[in-house]
Write a protein that holds these residues in place. Sequence first.
Motif, PDB file in Angstrom:
ATOM      1  N   PHE A 175      18.453 -17.086 -31.569  1.00 45.15           N
ATOM      2  CA  PHE A 175      18.510 -15.823 -30.831  1.00 45.15           C
ATOM      3  C   PHE A 175      17.696 -14.759 -31.566  1.00 45.15           C
ATOM      4  CE2 PHE A 175      22.789 -16.546 -28.457  1.00 45.15           C
ATOM      5  CZ  PHE A 175      22.273 -17.703 -27.926  1.00 45.15           C
ATOM      6  N   PRO A 176      16.949 -13.905 -30.827  1.00 47.94           N
ATOM      7  CA  PRO A 176      16.124 -12.880 -31.474  1.00 47.94           C
ATOM      8  C   PRO A 176      16.954 -11.786 -32.138  1.00 47.94           C
ATOM      9  CG  PRO A 176      15.988 -12.688 -29.082  1.00 47.94           C
ATOM     10  CD  PRO A 176      16.777 -13.920 -29.378  1.00 47.94           C
ATOM     11  N   LYS A 177      18.193 -11.587 -31.688  1.00 47.09           N
ATOM     12  CA  LYS A 177      19.101 -10.595 -32.263  1.00 47.09           C
ATOM     13  C   LYS A 177      20.462 -11.240 -32.425  1.00 47.09           C
ATOM     14  CE  LYS A 177      17.777  -6.125 -30.329  1.00 47.09           C
ATOM     15  NZ  LYS A 177      18.210  -5.129 -29.352  1.00 47.09           N
ATOM     16  N   GLU A 178      21.188 -10.808 -33.430  1.00 50.00           N
ATOM     17  CA  GLU A 178      22.554 -11.301 -33.606  1.00 50.00           C
ATOM     18  C   GLU A 178      23.426 -10.704 -32.509  1.00 50.00           C
ATOM     19  OE1 GLU A 178      26.016 -11.209 -36.990  1.00 50.00           O
ATOM     20  OE2 GLU A 178      23.915 -11.164 -37.608  1.00 50.00           O
ATOM     21  N   ILE A 190      22.072 -13.932 -21.710  1.00 51.93           N
ATOM     22  CA  ILE A 190      21.384 -14.652 -20.634  1.00 51.93           C
ATOM     23  C   ILE A 190      20.227 -15.404 -21.270  1.00 51.93           C
ATOM     24  CG2 ILE A 190      20.041 -14.452 -18.519  1.00 51.93           C
ATOM     25  CD1 ILE A 190      21.646 -11.877 -17.940  1.00 51.93           C
ATOM     26  N   VAL A 191      20.320 -16.732 -21.235  1.00 48.40           N
ATOM     27  CA  VAL A 191      19.294 -17.592 -21.824  1.00 48.40           C
ATOM     28  C   VAL A 191      18.477 -18.197 -20.689  1.00 48.40           C
ATOM     29  CG1 VAL A 191      18.875 -19.636 -23.244  1.00 48.40           C
ATOM     30  CG2 VAL A 191      20.786 -18.113 -23.794  1.00 48.40           C
ATOM     31  N   GLU A 192      17.166 -17.955 -20.715  1.00 46.86           N
ATOM     32  CA  GLU A 192      16.256 -18.511 -19.710  1.00 46.86           C
ATOM     33  C   GLU A 192      15.307 -19.479 -20.400  1.00 46.86           C
ATOM     34  OE1 GLU A 192      15.007 -15.626 -16.475  1.00 46.86           O
ATOM     35  OE2 GLU A 192      15.531 -14.256 -18.121  1.00 46.86           O
ATOM     36  N   ILE A 193      15.186 -20.676 -19.831  1.00 50.10           N
ATOM     37  CA  ILE A 193      14.343 -21.714 -20.419  1.00 50.10           C
ATOM     38  C   ILE A 193      13.306 -22.139 -19.387  1.00 50.10           C
ATOM     39  CG2 ILE A 193      14.306 -24.019 -21.434  1.00 50.10           C
ATOM     40  CD1 ILE A 193      17.271 -23.560 -22.204  1.00 50.10           C
ATOM     41  N   SER A 194      12.031 -21.984 -19.723  1.00 52.04           N
ATOM     42  CA  SER A 194      10.939 -22.459 -18.875  1.00 52.04           C
ATOM     43  C   SER A 194      10.619 -23.880 -19.313  1.00 52.04           C
ATOM     44  CB  SER A 194       9.698 -21.577 -19.028  1.00 52.04           C
ATOM     45  OG  SER A 194       9.980 -20.258 -18.622  1.00 52.04           O
ATOM     46  N   PHE A 195      10.749 -24.831 -18.403  1.00 52.96           N
ATOM     47  CA  PHE A 195      10.589 -26.222 -18.776  1.00 52.96           C
ATOM     48  C   PHE A 195      10.002 -27.025 -17.633  1.00 52.96           C
ATOM     49  CE2 PHE A 195      14.567 -26.072 -16.595  1.00 52.96           C
ATOM     50  CZ  PHE A 195      14.668 -27.279 -15.928  1.00 52.96           C
ATOM     51  N   GLU A 196       9.580 -28.224 -17.972  1.00 45.79           N
ATOM     52  CA  GLU A 196       9.087 -29.182 -16.985  1.00 45.79           C
ATOM     53  C   GLU A 196       9.852 -30.482 -17.197  1.00 45.79           C
ATOM     54  OE1 GLU A 196       5.001 -31.452 -16.909  1.00 45.79           O
ATOM     55  OE2 GLU A 196       4.759 -29.425 -16.076  1.00 45.79           O
ATOM     56  N   SER A 197      10.391 -31.004 -16.122  1.00 45.46           N
ATOM     57  CA  SER A 197      11.124 -32.267 -16.225  1.00 45.46           C
ATOM     58  C   SER A 197      10.176 -33.435 -15.979  1.00 45.46           C
ATOM     59  CB  SER A 197      12.287 -32.305 -15.239  1.00 45.46           C
ATOM     60  OG  SER A 197      11.819 -32.230 -13.916  1.00 45.46           O
ATOM     61  N   VAL A 231      16.107 -14.819 -24.554  1.00 42.49           N
ATOM     62  CA  VAL A 231      17.521 -14.468 -24.628  1.00 42.49           C
ATOM     63  C   VAL A 231      17.618 -12.977 -24.342  1.00 42.49           C
ATOM     64  CG1 VAL A 231      19.577 -14.349 -26.088  1.00 42.49           C
ATOM     65  CG2 VAL A 231      17.992 -16.284 -26.319  1.00 42.49           C
ATOM     66  N   ASN A 232      18.333 -12.641 -23.279  1.00 41.03           N
ATOM     67  CA  ASN A 232      18.445 -11.246 -22.835  1.00 41.03           C
ATOM     68  C   ASN A 232      17.071 -10.582 -22.704  1.00 41.03           C
ATOM     69  OD1 ASN A 232      21.219 -11.502 -22.701  1.00 41.03           O
ATOM     70  ND2 ASN A 232      21.552 -10.673 -24.738  1.00 41.03           N
ATOM     71  N   GLY A 233      16.113 -11.344 -22.172  1.00 42.71           N
ATOM     72  CA  GLY A 233      14.776 -10.826 -21.895  1.00 42.71           C
ATOM     73  C   GLY A 233      13.824 -10.815 -23.072  1.00 42.71           C
TER      74      GLY A 233
END
Length: 86
Positions: free
Chosen positions: A40-43, A51-58, A16-18
Amino acid sequence: SQVLDTKDVQVFKVTVNGQDAQFAFGEKHSFKGTPLEITFPKELRRGQEAIVEISFESSPNSSALQWFTPEQTSGKKHPFLFSQCQ
């Protein structure tokens, strides 16, 4: 925190935001899928964007995710993932 819907995906990392964020899957439901809760790591301040980035495999069972091959895209260089059922 934020809860997202998932179905038959494997999540490796969330930022979240890097910054690394903690995440956990909830109880699987037969047709709704499995909730993914992201802490989230910070409120965030009211109105602040994240900006939420998700590394995933479908998987082939990930019915709401579909891919275009590079040849099916306008740039013809990279595949394109899109989702339905948001």
